[in-house]
Design a protein around this motif. Structure first.
Motif, short mmCIF file in Angstrom:
data_model
loop_
_atom_site.label_atom_id
_atom_site.label_comp_id
_atom_site.label_asym_id
_atom_site.label_seq_id
_atom_site.Cartn_x
_atom_site.Cartn_y
_atom_site.Cartn_z
N THR A 129 29.90 26.48 43.24
CA THR A 129 30.00 25.04 43.00
C THR A 129 29.22 24.26 44.05
O THR A 129 28.50 23.29 43.73
CB THR A 129 31.47 24.60 43.01
N ARG A 132 25.42 24.58 43.38
CA ARG A 132 24.94 23.82 42.22
C ARG A 132 25.01 22.32 42.43
O ARG A 132 24.26 21.57 41.81
CB ARG A 132 25.76 24.21 40.99
N SER A 133 25.91 21.88 43.32
CA SER A 133 26.08 20.44 43.52
C SER A 133 25.34 19.91 44.75
O SER A 133 25.43 18.73 45.07
CB SER A 133 27.56 20.11 43.65
N GLY A 135 25.93 21.00 47.81
CA GLY A 135 26.86 21.00 48.93
C GLY A 135 26.39 21.88 50.06
O GLY A 135 25.26 22.37 50.07
#
Length: 320
Positions: A129, A132-133, A135
């Motif tokens: 996550t 993909r974001s 971060g």
């Protein structure tokens, strides 16, 4: 000739029609595939009151005595798997309803157990996550499997398969169940724990593979969760009620354990407002343990066979 009517329930993925050869029974049976879960008994009666045959998926839809009594036309009830605690077999027998099963493979749930263990150990979902974001890069530290202890609650068909993979990872495999002997544990590739408490206190990963019953319902509650190490993980791909769900939620929120992975819930589908949907430290899946092509081909292919055998007057794979 008047055809019988069959309903296939809870076809969530819309694959039941293509994974069974329903054409074989088409001259005698009209089959409908329902992809929406029917929750209330009234909705079920409305959908099934004119059906002689119903095919259910695992324990998604309970058939207690009260529901069966409201389905007087029902003659054949088929479940995936050869055990279904959600069907009142005694009531079905009194009503003249034949209940049949289908063979279920034990490899898929064992494989999914390892998906959860590895996902937790290496923080797969949070890291993916974040990537993909946009971060942080590498924001967690993985837990090792090699040299750590895998504690199995239950060492049946699935537990033994999980044990073999644990050994392949170089883990120390320990097991416990109410009647497990050291000899049977050794045959299954594990060392028998002296007690459930010893297993919980000494394991880095605890995985549940017991059958739900009076003796195992609520087997893991607050007292047991507090015995686990705060660095340990709990995985449940068996039945939700074996683990006290309120206690599990507290354990995750307050950090008694490092995390949990679950594929099973007491109410399925899980309500949108259930706190487990947003619980910290939880890797949760929508009961995918048995959801593979090979299993579904077996379920629906054998459901057709069960119907054929029933129509011929010689039911097979009868439960009860």
């Amino acid at each position: 000739m008047t055809k019988l009517r069959c309903a296939v329930l809870d076809d969530y993925q819309g694959v039941a029609r293509s994974l069974g050869d329903w054409r074989r029974i088409a001259p005698q049976v009209d089959t409908e595939f329902l992809d929406t879960h029917l929750v209330s008994q009234d909705d079920l009666v409305h959908a099934l009151e004119d059906r002689e045959i119903v095919v259910v998926m695992r324990e998604r839809t309970p058939f207690p005595a009260g529901l069966l009594a409201r389905l007087p036309r029902l003659r054949l009830l088929i479940t995936s798997g050869m055990r279904n605690a959600a069907i009142d077999l005694e009531a079905a027998g009194r009503q003249g309803v034949t209940v049949c099963g289908t063979v279920s493979n034990s490899e898929p749930p064992a494989e999914l157990t390892w998906a959860l263990i590895l996902g937790l150990a290496r923080q797969v979902v949070p890291e993916s996550t974040a990537l993909r974001s946009g971060g942080p890069w590498q924001h967690s530290l993985g837990a090792d499997l090699h040299g750590r202890r895998l504690g199995l609650l239950g060492l049946g068909k699935i537990g033994r398969k999980v044990a073999r993979v644990g050994a392949a990872f170089g883990m120390d495999v320990m097991a416990w169940s109410p009647h497990l002997t050291p000899e049977r544990a050794a045959e299954g590739g594990a060392v028998a724990a002296a007690s459930k408490e010893e297993l919980l206190e000494s394991s880095d990963f605890v995985s549940v593979h017991l059958v739900l019953g009076d003796r195992t319902r609520g087997l893991i509650g607050e007292k047991e969760l507090r015995r686990m190490r705060d660095s340990a993980y709990l995985v449940n791909t068996s039945r939700a009620a074996i683990v006290d769900q309120a206690a599990l939620l507290r354990a995750l929120e307050e950090g008694w354990i490092a995390g949990a992975g679950t594929d099973v819930f007491e109410t399925e589908p899980l309500p949108l407002d259930d706190p487990l949907r947003t619980a910290p430290r939880l890797l949760a899946l929508p009961h995918l343990g048995y959801v593979t092509r090979r299993n579904y081909e077996g379920y629906f292919g054998q459901a057709v066979e069960d119907i054929e055998a029933f129509l011929a007057g010689s039911p097979v794979r009868v439960l009860g």
